[in-house]
Scaffold this motif. Structure first.
Motif, mmCIF file in Angstrom:
data_model
loop_
_atom_site.group_PDB
_atom_site.id
_atom_site.type_symbol
_atom_site.label_atom_id
_atom_site.label_comp_id
_atom_site.label_asym_id
_atom_site.label_seq_id
_atom_site.Cartn_x
_atom_site.Cartn_y
_atom_site.Cartn_z
ATOM 1 N N THR A 167 31.474 50.747 37.413
ATOM 2 C CA THR A 167 30.122 50.418 37.885
ATOM 3 C C THR A 167 30.220 49.365 38.998
ATOM 4 O O THR A 167 31.257 48.718 39.171
ATOM 5 C CB THR A 167 29.271 49.808 36.761
ATOM 6 N N ALA A 168 29.102 49.163 39.667
ATOM 7 C CA ALA A 168 29.054 48.139 40.726
ATOM 8 C C ALA A 168 29.336 46.766 40.128
ATOM 9 O O ALA A 168 30.059 45.951 40.724
ATOM 10 C CB ALA A 168 27.686 48.154 41.392
ATOM 11 N N GLU A 169 28.799 46.536 38.949
ATOM 12 C CA GLU A 169 28.965 45.221 38.312
ATOM 13 C C GLU A 169 30.451 44.973 38.001
ATOM 14 O O GLU A 169 30.993 43.905 38.280
ATOM 15 C CB GLU A 169 28.095 45.203 37.038
ATOM 16 N N GLU A 170 31.124 46.012 37.455
ATOM 17 C CA GLU A 170 32.558 45.870 37.159
ATOM 18 C C GLU A 170 33.352 45.713 38.460
ATOM 19 O O GLU A 170 34.314 44.942 38.529
ATOM 20 C CB GLU A 170 33.062 47.082 36.366
ATOM 21 N N ALA A 171 32.932 46.436 39.488
ATOM 22 C CA ALA A 171 33.650 46.375 40.769
ATOM 23 C C ALA A 171 33.537 44.979 41.384
ATOM 24 O O ALA A 171 34.491 44.476 41.982
ATOM 25 C CB ALA A 171 33.096 47.426 41.733
ATOM 26 N N GLU A 172 32.388 44.343 41.217
ATOM 27 C CA GLU A 172 32.240 42.982 41.752
ATOM 28 C C GLU A 172 33.093 42.002 40.942
ATOM 29 O O GLU A 172 33.817 41.173 41.497
ATOM 30 C CB GLU A 172 30.774 42.535 41.723
#
Ligand code: HXC
Length: 258
Positions: A167-172
């Protein structure tokens, strides 16, 4: 120049290149890859452009290399044509900063394309993955190499071996993307960042890009030496004199790329 698979727009020195093959979730076929290299090189050479944004649609940045186009290729064909090597080299050779503004799927070659940019701003619906293993192949332009440098071995192995999406959150959290914003705000955020970069001296921005990219190629001592040489060389520019004078005179700097 008009393109079949891209929309290109230049405003306030920011060139926005939008991948536009909605019927295939922006899968990277040979036309798109050729046009993208041409558009980036044109922007790199244009006096009107000081920063580039690469983006896709709200549903997909790019869902990977075009599987329909690749499926029947033989080893001899992909080896002889050096499939994707020239695109990797041409995109990596762009000297102006490139921001990837990613919404939706960035998979396989799509994730690799985002990583070829200088930094990634993600919409909260972005999904990153290297699912090539599901197709019986490995990643081909950075999915096992750049991703590992960005997120570390364990997460890179996980992504490349299971093919799961991040997810975007994990990627950040993992250092793959620099910021996450609501999908509706993605282009506003990316354009704001690009305009900030466009206000700087282009000479300095290009030097920053070269120096940061060297950190992936060189041992620390060599990287620090390269950085110091670049830093020293900036004192030969008028923009260094202007930037420091403007600070001391408490005014905005007027950079002239000289
Ligand atoms: C060609 C693709 C495609 C791709 C999607 N499409 N991805 N066509 N190559 N990589 C097409 C589908 O065939 C379909 O066309 C249309 O786009 C919509 O896709 P759907 O699957 O119907 O959408 P959805 O159910 O929402 O699923 C989205 C998805 C899925 C999860 C992104 O499409 C998917 O898994 N795509 C493949 C992702 C992938 O494996 N990427 C890695 C590719 S290999 P039709 O005509 O049926 O409507 C790679 C190697 C890189 O990138 C090597 C170096 C560059």
């Amino acid at each position: 120049m008009a393109f079949e698979t891209l929309n290109v727009d230049i405003q306030d020195h920011v060139c926005t290149i939008k991948l536009n093959r909605p019927e295939a979730l922006n899968a990277l076929n040979s036309v798109l890859v050729r046009e993208l290299c041409e558009a980036l090189e044109e922007a790199d050479a244009s006096d009107k452009v000081r920063c580039i944004i690469l983006t896709g649609s709200e549903k997909a940045f790019a869902a990977g290399a075009d599987i329909k186009e690749m499926s029947e290729l033989t080893y001899v064909e992909v080896f002889a044509s050096n499939l994707f090597a020239s695109a990797n080299d041409r995109i990596a050779a762009i000297r102006k900063p490139i921001i990837a503004a990613v919404a939706g799927y960035a998979l396989g070659g799509g994730c690799e394309l985002a990583m070829l940019c200088d930094f990634i701003i993600a919409a909260d619906n972005a999904k990153f993955g290297q699912p090539e293993i599901n197709l019986g192949v490995t990643a081909g332009i950075g999915g096992t190499q750049r991703l590992t440098r960005f997120v570390g071995k364990s997460k890179s192995m996980d992504m490349n071996l299971t093919g799961r999406f991040m997810t975007a959150e994990e990627a950040e959290r993992s250092g793959l993307v620099s910021r996450v914003v609501p999908a509706k705000k993605l282009m506003e955020e990316a354009t704001g960042a690009a305009q900030k970069i466009a206000e700087k001296s282009l000479l300095t921005a290009m030097a920053v890009k070269e120096a940061v990219n060297r950190s992936y190629e060189l041992p620390l001592n060599e990287g620090l030496l390269f950085e110091r040489r670049v830093f020293h060389s900036m004192f030969a520019t008028e923009d260094q004199k202007e930037g420091m004078a403007a600070f001391l005179e408490k005014r905005e700097a007027q950079f002239r790329d000289k």
